[in-house]
Design an enzyme around this catalytic site. Structure first.
Site, short mmCIF file in Angstrom:
data_model
loop_
_atom_site.label_atom_id
_atom_site.label_comp_id
_atom_site.label_asym_id
_atom_site.label_seq_id
_atom_site.Cartn_x
_atom_site.Cartn_y
_atom_site.Cartn_z
N HIS A 180 2.76 11.69 5.50
CA HIS A 180 1.53 12.44 5.20
C HIS A 180 1.72 13.32 3.97
O HIS A 180 0.82 13.46 3.15
CB HIS A 180 1.11 13.28 6.42
CG HIS A 180 0.74 12.46 7.62
ND1 HIS A 180 -0.08 11.36 7.52
CD2 HIS A 180 1.06 12.58 8.93
CE1 HIS A 180 -0.24 10.83 8.75
NE2 HIS A 180 0.46 11.55 9.60
N ASP A 197 -4.71 4.49 4.55
CA ASP A 197 -3.97 4.18 5.78
C ASP A 197 -2.54 3.75 5.46
O ASP A 197 -2.28 3.19 4.39
CB ASP A 197 -4.71 3.07 6.56
CG ASP A 197 -4.25 3.00 8.01
OD1 ASP A 197 -3.69 3.99 8.52
OD2 ASP A 197 -4.46 1.94 8.63
N LEU A 228 -16.41 14.42 -11.76
CA LEU A 228 -16.15 13.54 -10.61
C LEU A 228 -16.41 14.34 -9.34
O LEU A 228 -16.02 15.50 -9.27
CB LEU A 228 -14.68 13.07 -10.67
CG LEU A 228 -14.06 12.43 -9.43
CD1 LEU A 228 -14.68 11.06 -9.16
CD2 LEU A 228 -12.54 12.26 -9.60
C1 IPE Z 1 -8.37 5.56 9.79
O1 IPE Z 1 -7.03 5.30 10.00
C2 IPE Z 1 -8.58 7.01 9.58
C3 IPE Z 1 -7.99 7.60 8.39
C4 IPE Z 1 -7.34 6.99 7.44
C5 IPE Z 1 -8.19 9.01 8.27
P1 IPE Z 1 -6.40 5.14 11.46
O2 IPE Z 1 -4.96 4.84 11.25
O3 IPE Z 1 -6.74 6.30 12.29
O4 IPE Z 1 -7.19 3.86 12.00
P2 IPE Z 1 -6.85 2.87 13.22
O5 IPE Z 1 -6.57 3.71 14.42
O6 IPE Z 1 -5.64 2.08 12.83
O7 IPE Z 1 -8.05 1.98 13.34
C1 IPE Z 2 -3.37 7.49 7.51
O1 IPE Z 2 -2.10 7.06 7.81
C2 IPE Z 2 -3.51 9.00 7.59
C3 IPE Z 2 -4.28 9.48 8.75
C4 IPE Z 2 -4.90 8.76 9.62
C5 IPE Z 2 -4.33 10.93 8.91
P1 IPE Z 2 -1.63 6.82 9.31
O2 IPE Z 2 -1.09 8.10 9.84
O3 IPE Z 2 -2.71 6.20 10.10
O4 IPE Z 2 -0.44 5.80 9.10
P2 IPE Z 2 -0.11 4.53 9.99
O5 IPE Z 2 -1.35 3.68 10.04
O6 IPE Z 2 0.28 5.03 11.34
O7 IPE Z 2 1.00 3.86 9.26
MG MG Z 3 -3.25 4.28 10.51
#
Ligand code: IPE
Ligand code: IPE
Ligand code: MG
Length: 249
Positions: free
Chosen positions: A42, A25, A136
């Site tokens: 990303h 995240d 792995l």
């Molecule tokens: C969780 O992250 C999903 C992934 C990392 C793929 P999100 O950014 O979607 O989670 P919330 O919405 O903050 O809980």
């Molecule tokens: C995690 O990073 C990747 C996915 C959920 C695809 P985020 O896109 O949720 O990044 P933040 O949480 O908005 O910073």
């Molecule tokens: Mg996120």
């Protein structure tokens, strides 16, 4: 082979976690902090995946499970969702051969029927190519949700054993998405949030949790070592007392 459940028997605990599961995240915030579009985060995030796969292989971790796209992430703006899909395709194009050369097995779990046919075919081809690799196992959770996982497993179990009055955990286990892996020893969430966000609900029953503020694109081998180090300080009791553990040593 089906691994037994931590609620049914006490698993062996190794110094290095056998299975690490990560919620990657913070990509969006990493980019926003740099006045870049979220997509740049990303793209950087994919690079971080490459580094962590390598780091896990070097450390003798046997299973690495990565949350790449949740069943709730479809709620994001269409543009971001379609970019994530394109990134997934290019990452598969670039990485599968390298993974194969490094004896890494690729698995992708989640409700894949929502992905377009080309992506589904690429996933199947990548899994087929790397199926016999042993160093792995890297599992990508895509359009995955913990509740979806439990429900699809229940559906399959009931179809396979109709009319049973009391199903058991052991009967459900083979139908869960990660039935080929032991339950995670260590769960990591980057990006500062302390929640599960519908990741592996069933499988995290006795997993050790580690949260860090680092945004995913900055997560590297040193950070992984900090998580493993924290894990190694834990006393994994699985319901027993600390004294019982000591007397077993
Ligand atoms: C969780 O992250 C999903 C992934 C990392 C793929 P999100 O950014 O979607 O989670 P919330 O919405 O903050 O809980
Ligand atoms: C995690 O990073 C990747 C996915 C959920 C695809 P985020 O896109 O949720 O990044 P933040 O949480 O908005 O910073
Ligand atoms: Mg996120």
């Amino acid at each position: 082979m089906i691994f037994s459940s931590s609620t049914k028997s006490v698993p062996e605990v190794a110094k290095v976690p056998r299975h690490v599961a990560i919620i990657m995240d913070g990509n969006g915030r990493w980019a926003t902090k740099r006045f870049m579009p979220r997509v740049a985060g990303h793209v950087k995030g994919v690079e971080a995946v490459r580094g962590i796969v390598e780091a896990c292989a070097e450390r003798g971790i046997e299973y690495l499970t990565l949350f790449a796209f949740s069943s709730e992430n479809w709620r994001r703006p269409e543009e971001e969702v379609s970019l994530l899909m394109r990134l997934f395709v290019t990452a598969l194009e670039r990485e599968v051969a390298k993974m194969h050369a490094n004896n890494i097995r690729l698995k992708v779990v989640g409700d894949l029927t929502r992905f377009d046919a080309k992506l589904q075919e690429m996933i199947a081809a990548g899994e087929r190519k790397t199926a016999n690799n042993t160093k792995l196992t890297v599992t990508i959770c895509a359009n995955y949700g913990g509740r979806w996982d439990i429900m699809q497993a229940v559906d399959k179990m009931v179809a396979a054993h109709p009319g049973v009055a009391n199903y058991s955990e052991e009967q459900l286990a083979p139908y869960l998405a990660l039935s080929y892996a032991p339950e995670p020893d260590l769960f990591i969430r980057t990006g500062g949030e302390q929640r599960i966000s519908n990741f592996l609900l069933w499988q995290l029953a006795y997993t050790e949790f580690f949260f860090c503020d680092t945004f995913w694109p900055d997560f590297d081998g040193a950070q992984l070592d900090a998580a493993i180090n924290s894990y190694q300080q834990r006393e994994r009791r699985f319901g027993r007392t600390g004294a019982q553990l000591k007397s077993e040593e």
